[in-house]
Design a protein around this motif. Sequence first.
Motif, PDB file in Angstrom:
ATOM      1  N   PRO A   6       1.073  -1.295   0.062  1.00 42.46           N
ATOM      2  CA  PRO A   6       0.051  -0.034  -0.102  1.00 42.46           C
ATOM      3  C   PRO A   6       0.560   1.778  -0.145  1.00 42.46           C
ATOM      4  O   PRO A   6       1.974   1.033   0.205  1.00 42.46           O
ATOM      5  N   TYR A 267      -1.708  -5.821   0.011  1.00 47.15           N
ATOM      6  CA  TYR A 267      -2.808  -5.575  -0.044  1.00 47.15           C
ATOM      7  C   TYR A 267      -3.214  -6.538  -0.194  1.00 47.15           C
ATOM      8  O   TYR A 267      -4.376  -7.903   0.187  1.00 47.15           O
ATOM      9  N   GLN A 270      -3.853  -9.109   3.232  1.00 47.76           N
ATOM     10  CA  GLN A 270      -4.773  -8.173   4.579  1.00 47.76           C
ATOM     11  C   GLN A 270      -5.747  -8.805   4.539  1.00 47.76           C
ATOM     12  O   GLN A 270      -6.527  -8.968   5.461  1.00 47.76           O
TER      13      GLN A 270
END
Length: 312
Positions: A6, A267, A270
């Motif tokens: 991110p 990402y 996650q």
Amino acid sequence: MSRTTPPRPVDVTAILPQLAPLARPAIRLHPRPGSPSPHDSSVGGPLLWPADEPWPHCNESHNQMDDLYEAYEVYASQDYEWHDGPNPMVPVAQLYVRDIPLLRPPGQADLLQVLWCPFEHEPDNKPPTALFWRSSTEVTGHLAAPPGPFAVEYDGYIPRPCVLAPEPITEYPNPMELSKELQQQLKDWSNWQAAGSAVDSSWAPYPDSFYDSQLSVAPGWKAGGWPPWGLTDPIACSCIACGAKMAPLLTIASKEWDSSNTGWVPYEDQALTSLDDARVANPPKVQVSRGNHLQLYVCPESPDHPHTSLIQ
């Protein structure tokens, strides 16, 4: 397979323009379990090793009573034998320049191979490492069955085979490498308030920690970038052959993230149920010096000069 870090919560150079000249490129490796071939970049995978080239061995003793006491459970559960003599080294990483373009290979080389002895040796209590640069096109026949180690101190020194998902990023120095003036500015919460709602107010009591854990040095396996100091203060690394300041080559990490820096979790990871679970945060299952990292440095003047390593 790809991994995407991110974006950082704020552009740190907009808050502190003095950091802009200190930006360094790095490549996060993001090792994940897989079945790499000798023609792939990997962690713990098979090497494109010439069939007619001797496999490297560690020539130090591997039959010390202290090691026996600490490693008993590991040896009892595996098929290793005690061996007082040369111990075949273990593949740690194989990096092709096509995947890791910030590597600076000598001559026509396009491949870096990193091996270590799966034992911590005195005086620094770390595994000795060996680096090999080679041209992959010159390897006409590779070694299909390299020798395995006779002795292993901890199973964390046998990396689980992983494929890589290299990702370029930009890093800034650990706070301890900054001037006293910049360190003071990092501690001034009003500087971070200028970024508005992008900075969580829970960091207000520890503004310098916000920079340290979220904006400066990426965790995990990486090539290049800035060193992950913390276990010690910054240590100057000079080439023993020419005195040049050595450059970070590779960080071998015991985990890719922990509870203090989950903002760096890609990402794609996650949604995992427990981000702090070691099985998730450490896919290669490597444990360096009981959970630290091994930083490899090379001389920028000559690849023939000896490399060095530090535990952090």
